[in-house]
Design a protein around this motif. Sequence first.
Motif, PDB file in Angstrom:
ATOM      1  N   ARG A  73       0.871  -1.182   0.000  1.00  0.00           N
ATOM      2  CA  ARG A  73       0.000   0.000   0.000  1.00  0.00           C
ATOM      3  C   ARG A  73       0.899   1.219   0.000  1.00  0.00           C
ATOM      4  O   ARG A  73       1.772   1.338   0.865  1.00  0.00           O
ATOM      5  CB  ARG A  73      -0.898  -0.017   1.244  1.00  0.00           C
ATOM      6  CG  ARG A  73      -1.708   1.258   1.463  1.00  0.00           C
ATOM      7  CD  ARG A  73      -2.935   1.304   0.585  1.00  0.00           C
ATOM      8  NE  ARG A  73      -3.779   2.435   0.926  1.00  0.00           N
ATOM      9  CZ  ARG A  73      -3.751   3.602   0.276  1.00  0.00           C
ATOM     10  NH1 ARG A  73      -2.942   3.781  -0.733  1.00  0.00           N
ATOM     11  NH2 ARG A  73      -4.550   4.577   0.648  1.00  0.00           N
ATOM     12  N   LYS A  74       0.687   2.141  -0.934  1.00  0.00           N
ATOM     13  CA  LYS A  74       1.546   3.319  -1.112  1.00  0.00           C
ATOM     14  C   LYS A  74       2.997   2.865  -1.231  1.00  0.00           C
ATOM     15  O   LYS A  74       3.310   2.080  -2.122  1.00  0.00           O
ATOM     16  CB  LYS A  74       1.335   4.321   0.019  1.00  0.00           C
ATOM     17  CG  LYS A  74      -0.043   4.950   0.045  1.00  0.00           C
ATOM     18  CD  LYS A  74      -0.117   6.027   1.106  1.00  0.00           C
ATOM     19  CE  LYS A  74      -1.486   6.670   1.137  1.00  0.00           C
ATOM     20  NZ  LYS A  74      -1.582   7.705   2.167  1.00  0.00           N
ATOM     21  N   ASP A  75       3.885   3.324  -0.351  1.00  0.00           N
ATOM     22  CA  ASP A  75       5.287   2.891  -0.415  1.00  0.00           C
ATOM     23  C   ASP A  75       5.599   1.797   0.590  1.00  0.00           C
ATOM     24  O   ASP A  75       6.762   1.413   0.760  1.00  0.00           O
ATOM     25  CB  ASP A  75       6.222   4.088  -0.160  1.00  0.00           C
ATOM     26  CG  ASP A  75       6.376   4.958  -1.399  1.00  0.00           C
ATOM     27  OD1 ASP A  75       6.080   4.472  -2.495  1.00  0.00           O
ATOM     28  OD2 ASP A  75       6.785   6.128  -1.252  1.00  0.00           O
ATOM     29  N   ARG A 167      -4.781  -4.774  -4.665  1.00  0.00           N
ATOM     30  CA  ARG A 167      -3.797  -3.815  -4.182  1.00  0.00           C
ATOM     31  C   ARG A 167      -4.288  -2.420  -4.514  1.00  0.00           C
ATOM     32  O   ARG A 167      -4.626  -2.119  -5.656  1.00  0.00           O
ATOM     33  CB  ARG A 167      -2.448  -4.064  -4.848  1.00  0.00           C
ATOM     34  CG  ARG A 167      -1.310  -3.274  -4.204  1.00  0.00           C
ATOM     35  CD  ARG A 167      -0.637  -2.391  -5.254  1.00  0.00           C
ATOM     36  NE  ARG A 167       0.647  -1.907  -4.811  1.00  0.00           N
ATOM     37  CZ  ARG A 167       0.867  -0.691  -4.362  1.00  0.00           C
ATOM     38  NH1 ARG A 167      -0.122   0.161  -4.264  1.00  0.00           N
ATOM     39  NH2 ARG A 167       2.067  -0.308  -4.002  1.00  0.00           N
ATOM     40  N   ASP A 168      -4.345  -1.550  -3.507  1.00  0.00           N
ATOM     41  CA  ASP A 168      -4.778  -0.172  -3.707  1.00  0.00           C
ATOM     42  C   ASP A 168      -3.645   0.574  -4.398  1.00  0.00           C
ATOM     43  O   ASP A 168      -2.594   0.808  -3.801  1.00  0.00           O
ATOM     44  CB  ASP A 168      -5.115   0.466  -2.362  1.00  0.00           C
ATOM     45  CG  ASP A 168      -5.837   1.791  -2.508  1.00  0.00           C
ATOM     46  OD1 ASP A 168      -5.882   2.314  -3.642  1.00  0.00           O
ATOM     47  OD2 ASP A 168      -6.347   2.305  -1.501  1.00  0.00           O
ATOM     48  N   SER A 169      -3.845   0.916  -5.649  1.00  0.00           N
ATOM     49  CA  SER A 169      -2.754   1.473  -6.456  1.00  0.00           C
ATOM     50  C   SER A 169      -2.578   2.968  -6.288  1.00  0.00           C
ATOM     51  O   SER A 169      -1.687   3.551  -6.897  1.00  0.00           O
ATOM     52  CB  SER A 169      -3.000   1.160  -7.935  1.00  0.00           C
ATOM     53  OG  SER A 169      -4.213   1.747  -8.349  1.00  0.00           O
ATOM     54  N   ARG A 170      -3.408   3.605  -5.453  1.00  0.00           N
ATOM     55  CA  ARG A 170      -3.272   5.048  -5.281  1.00  0.00           C
ATOM     56  C   ARG A 170      -1.963   5.367  -4.566  1.00  0.00           C
ATOM     57  O   ARG A 170      -1.655   4.777  -3.531  1.00  0.00           O
ATOM     58  CB  ARG A 170      -4.442   5.603  -4.467  1.00  0.00           C
ATOM     59  CG  ARG A 170      -5.785   5.468  -5.159  1.00  0.00           C
ATOM     60  CD  ARG A 170      -6.901   5.943  -4.271  1.00  0.00           C
ATOM     61  NE  ARG A 170      -7.006   5.107  -3.072  1.00  0.00           N
ATOM     62  CZ  ARG A 170      -7.691   5.448  -2.006  1.00  0.00           C
ATOM     63  NH1 ARG A 170      -8.317   6.607  -1.945  1.00  0.00           N
ATOM     64  NH2 ARG A 170      -7.746   4.640  -0.962  1.00  0.00           N
ATOM     65  N   ALA A 171      -1.209   6.288  -5.125  1.00  0.00           N
ATOM     66  CA  ALA A 171       0.057   6.698  -4.517  1.00  0.00           C
ATOM     67  C   ALA A 171       0.242   8.186  -4.754  1.00  0.00           C
ATOM     68  O   ALA A 171      -0.511   8.812  -5.520  1.00  0.00           O
ATOM     69  CB  ALA A 171       1.227   5.916  -5.120  1.00  0.00           C
TER      70      ALA A 171
END
Length: 191
Positions: A73-75, A167-171
Amino acid sequence: MSDTRQSLADLAALTGQEAPAAPAPAPAAATTDAASTAADEAPVSQSGPPPAPTPLREQIIDKQGRAYATGRRKDAVARVWIKPGSGKITVNGRDQEVYFARPTLRLVINQPFGVAERDGQYDVIATVTGGGLSGQAGAVKHGIAQALTRYEPVLRAPVKAAGFLTRDSRAVERKKYGKAKARRSFQFSKR
């Protein structure tokens, strides 16, 4: 696509009956009484409940009886192991109440167990790196959901329906040149 889809041959193997075939032609000659009574006594269908669908995926566990998965998630990247236990969650060698002090982050971590109705049945050991606390909690949640479906493949349907396997692809969007941030422009000056 469903993970419980099966062919007619699989269905026949599960119920113990022969696979449905083309109907045999009826004899043209007169039938005997014995043949007609035998056909009348044959059961048409089973009265019991239909068999539970068997998952097409297999259980994936290691020699210690644990299921492993990686969550992101994120980094943040979390390595997660689950095994049957009392519900203790350890993150980077510390208890979840110590590592994730905010109650909302602990709620996020326990969501997969709530959807699968497995609260307090599995011990979790996770090592997580990168990102901040929110991203790390999301990564642990993703890893727990993946590991849960590897330990109990039957739970894949409810966990996937809740969206925990994706997987939450928001970054964070990258900064561009000529801009103060990713999209924010510098203050406009008329003169």
